[in-house]
Design an enzyme around this catalytic site. Structure first.
Site, PDB file in Angstrom:
ATOM      1  N   HIS A 155       1.346  -3.931   9.270  1.00  0.00           N
ATOM      2  CA  HIS A 155       2.737  -3.638   8.929  1.00  0.00           C
ATOM      3  C   HIS A 155       3.486  -3.075  10.127  1.00  0.00           C
ATOM      4  O   HIS A 155       2.900  -2.400  10.980  1.00  0.00           O
ATOM      5  CB  HIS A 155       2.825  -2.624   7.787  1.00  0.00           C
ATOM      6  CG  HIS A 155       2.535  -3.193   6.441  1.00  0.00           C
ATOM      7  ND1 HIS A 155       3.326  -4.150   5.840  1.00  0.00           N
ATOM      8  CD2 HIS A 155       1.530  -2.935   5.564  1.00  0.00           C
ATOM      9  CE1 HIS A 155       2.817  -4.459   4.662  1.00  0.00           C
ATOM     10  NE2 HIS A 155       1.727  -3.736   4.476  1.00  0.00           N
TER      11      HIS A 155
ATOM     12  N   HIS B 135       0.834  -1.204   0.000  1.00  0.00           N
ATOM     13  CA  HIS B 135       0.000   0.000   0.000  1.00  0.00           C
ATOM     14  C   HIS B 135       0.871   1.257   0.000  1.00  0.00           C
ATOM     15  O   HIS B 135       0.602   2.196  -0.763  1.00  0.00           O
ATOM     16  CB  HIS B 135      -0.911   0.009   1.233  1.00  0.00           C
ATOM     17  CG  HIS B 135      -2.129  -0.844   1.100  1.00  0.00           C
ATOM     18  ND1 HIS B 135      -2.064  -2.218   0.957  1.00  0.00           N
ATOM     19  CD2 HIS B 135      -3.459  -0.524   1.088  1.00  0.00           C
ATOM     20  CE1 HIS B 135      -3.298  -2.703   0.873  1.00  0.00           C
ATOM     21  NE2 HIS B 135      -4.152  -1.700   0.940  1.00  0.00           N
TER      22      HIS B 135
END
Length: 359
Positions: A178, A119
């Site tokens: 993440h 992303h």
């Protein structure tokens, strides 16, 4: 090396806990920013807008997105990055089974490796393309007042760029998908890929044969890399069982987040772009006299965005993995083909018919 990574991960966990505790009020905004950074938005929102405004920028955007995501896949296979939501469950550095509790969300449980962040990488590369494209219109201003305006525009656009990137990074860390170092790596990797394509004008004149050759190379290299390491008893899909094991809700596991799903989706988009740009429909509509009219471009943008929203209602069956990949490739190819050729050609026919009636 393992000790230093454990230290990096444990520090990241502390940051995630801090964010989840102190930024709870901003949860909806952070979840929204995570969706903003979704690479799929490049094809369904940013590309339709920019291609009709500037075909060079739109074409570059697809190339940057596809090649950037391909590098992201290879890096993930090489770096073997863990994701926070499963790492805290399996690490042995916390004594007496006192592992931290990280909250999960419906978009937490991605199944691929975590480093670098796809992303963050996708968001940075496409916004880098958009910012540099916008600034290219002001770089040739000569008089003093125009130079000042260019500097102000430069500062404003790059500020917007970094605000968006930081927001996307924080959102990906907040949802525990993440670690901080993974999103930072993703941002700078995306910028490098985008900058490389600033110096690659050949993509603008590539034939369909070139598109097919690039597609085959990307697919064969990725598949060959996977098979060679599998022969060496290295499973590059090691992250999928971990995601399924530690995800708080099995319904949050989506085949669309697996490594090969992203690869197939991107290859389909690149093939669809090549097919569209080299089609007679594109040449007739986007290279004809109507292509210079603002009304033509506005109609193309509106029709493209509306049509692509309808594509979201097309649900691909997931019960058979290979069928899912084939249909995903076809659906992804249809998106740029629609934007580049089908919609402009239909708008061209509509405007030509309207002009004949008026005459």
């Amino acid at each position: 090396m393992e000790a230093s990574m454990d230290l990096l991960h444990s520090s990241g966990v502390l940051i995630i806990q801090h964010l989840q505790k102190d930024y709870r009020a901003y949860q909806d905004f952070l979840n929204f920013m995570s969706h903003v950074g979704d690479p799929r938005n490049i094809f369904s929102i940013y590309f339709p807008l920019w291609f009709q405004l500037n075909q060079v920028v739109g074409t570059k955007m697809i190339w940057v997105a596809v090649i950037g995501d391909w590098f992201n896949l290879i890096f993930k296979w090489i770096l073997f990055g863990h994701r926070p939501y499963w790492w805290v469950q399996e690490t042995m550095i916390y004594p007496n089974q006192s592992s931290p509790c990280l909250e999960q969300f419906p978009i937490t449980c991605e199944t691929g490796p975590g480093s670098p962040s796809g992303h963050a990488m996708g968001s940075s590369c496409v916004w880098y393309v958009m910012v540099t494209a916008a600034l290219s219109y002001t770089v040739e201003w000569k008089d003093k007042s125009a130079v000042t305006l260019h500097r102000l525009t430069w500062s404003f656009l790059w500020s917007i760029f970094w605000i968006i990137q930081i927001s996307v990074c924080i959102s990906r860390v907040f949802i525990a998908t993440h670690f901080p170092h993974q999103v930072i790596l993703g941002v700078f990797a995306g910028m490098l890929v985008a900058e490389a394509f600033e110096h690659t004008p050949a993509i603008q004149t590539a034939s369909l044969r070139i598109y097919i050759k690039i597609n085959l190379f990307l697919f064969i290299f990725a598949l060959g890399f996977y098979l060679v390491l599998k022969l060496l008893d290295i499973d590059l899909l090691w992250s999928v069982p971990k995601a399924k094991k530690w995800c708080a809700n099995p319904d949050w596991i989506n085949i669309d987040t697996t490594p090969f799903a992203g690869l197939v989706r991107n290859l389909g988009a690149l093939f669809g772009l090549g097919l569209g740009i080299n089609s007679e429909m594109f040449i007739t509509s986007c290279k004809g006299k109507n292509s210079y009219k603002i009304s033509f471009r506005i109609l193309c943008i509106a029709a493209s965005l509306a049509t692509l929203q309808l594509y979201n209602f097309v649900k691909i069956p997931t019960h058979t993995e290979y069928l899912f990949y084939i249909l995903s490739f076809c659906k992804s190819a249809a998106i740029p083909l629609t934007v580049v050729a089908l919609v402009p050609y239909c708008v061209h026919l509509f405007m030509r018919t309207t002009e004949k009636k008026l005459n």
